[in-house]
Design an enzyme around this catalytic site. Sequence first.
Site, mmCIF file in Angstrom:
data_model
loop_
_atom_site.group_PDB
_atom_site.id
_atom_site.type_symbol
_atom_site.label_atom_id
_atom_site.label_comp_id
_atom_site.label_asym_id
_atom_site.label_seq_id
_atom_site.Cartn_x
_atom_site.Cartn_y
_atom_site.Cartn_z
ATOM 1 N N ILE A 1 7.183 -14.482 -4.474
ATOM 2 C CA ILE A 1 8.058 -13.554 -5.266
ATOM 3 C C ILE A 1 8.351 -12.261 -4.996
ATOM 4 O O ILE A 1 7.215 -11.386 -4.665
ATOM 5 C CB ILE A 1 7.555 -13.731 -6.750
ATOM 6 N N SER A 2 9.524 -11.676 -4.614
ATOM 7 C CA SER A 2 9.796 -10.246 -4.498
ATOM 8 C C SER A 2 9.074 -9.842 -3.199
ATOM 9 O O SER A 2 8.857 -10.398 -2.080
ATOM 10 C CB SER A 2 9.508 -9.587 -6.063
ATOM 11 N N ALA A 3 8.108 -8.653 -3.618
ATOM 12 C CA ALA A 3 7.248 -8.158 -2.417
ATOM 13 C C ALA A 3 6.169 -8.876 -1.895
ATOM 14 O O ALA A 3 5.760 -8.555 -0.891
ATOM 15 C CB ALA A 3 6.710 -6.666 -3.113
#
Length: 287
Positions: free
Chosen positions: A95-97
């Site tokens: 997820i994301s970073a």
Amino acid sequence: MKKTYGEYATNNGSIEYSIVGLGEPVLVFHGGHSNCQEEFGYKALSENGFSIITPSRAGYGKTSKEIGDTLSMACDYYAKLLQHLNIEKAHVLAISAGGPTGIIFAKKFPHLTRTLTLQSAVTKEWLTPKDRTYKAALVLFNSRTEKYTWGMISAMSNCFLHFIFKQMFSSFSTLKYKDAKDKINGNDITLTAQMNNRQRSGHGFLIDLSQTKELTVKDLKSINCPTLIMHSKFDSSVATEHAKLAHENILHSKLCLLDNWGHLIWLGNLSKDTDDLVIKFLKNNIS
């Protein structure tokens, strides 16, 4: 959801982790400012026969920053965590970073990776020292100040739910708030406030910022497992070019550009579509 916590001691520190649900294992690499207390998307997975294992990534929560000198080194420790838990193979969800960690893990440990799912994920160099957001992060989210930054954000969110949600909206969405109202669910404001309450940066976020430049197109091309790439068309936190780059270079990948209102694809009136896409993909790839 019932959640159990554990801590795995290594020769270079320790990794804290949580486990939710019983069934087919899903290894989650959470996004920035998060930790093993992450919750977005978990309820649907646990109710559909999946067990979600979430280590706090290097520098987040109680996980030692020392395990994350490089993305590759951190992934070695996450692989050891799976071995410690007697898990032979898992679906990887980044997820994301947490995207770079998921990508390097899938590349380095194909024998441990059943599938890869990238949700709103960073897939190349992200913020750089030239960006104002990067410079602000060095001040607001370093290990000495982040406790106070998140304490203030959390307190403001709890007291002024609607106001803070509107103030933060542009950091998640390219849409103007008034144009996104038909996409926003009544629960989104409360769920965002709850997210702010569990957010902490520790040493982790600055580690994330320094390590996205380690990712290369060659890393993407090295992934051979089935891959689902999910990204909102209106994401202002991580541009859609990250999703498109991954799709162009990961051989067995499917790109889903979503109409959700922004970066937090687990929220909004289309959140069930997000859950359904992931569950269908994972169930189609259980051997």
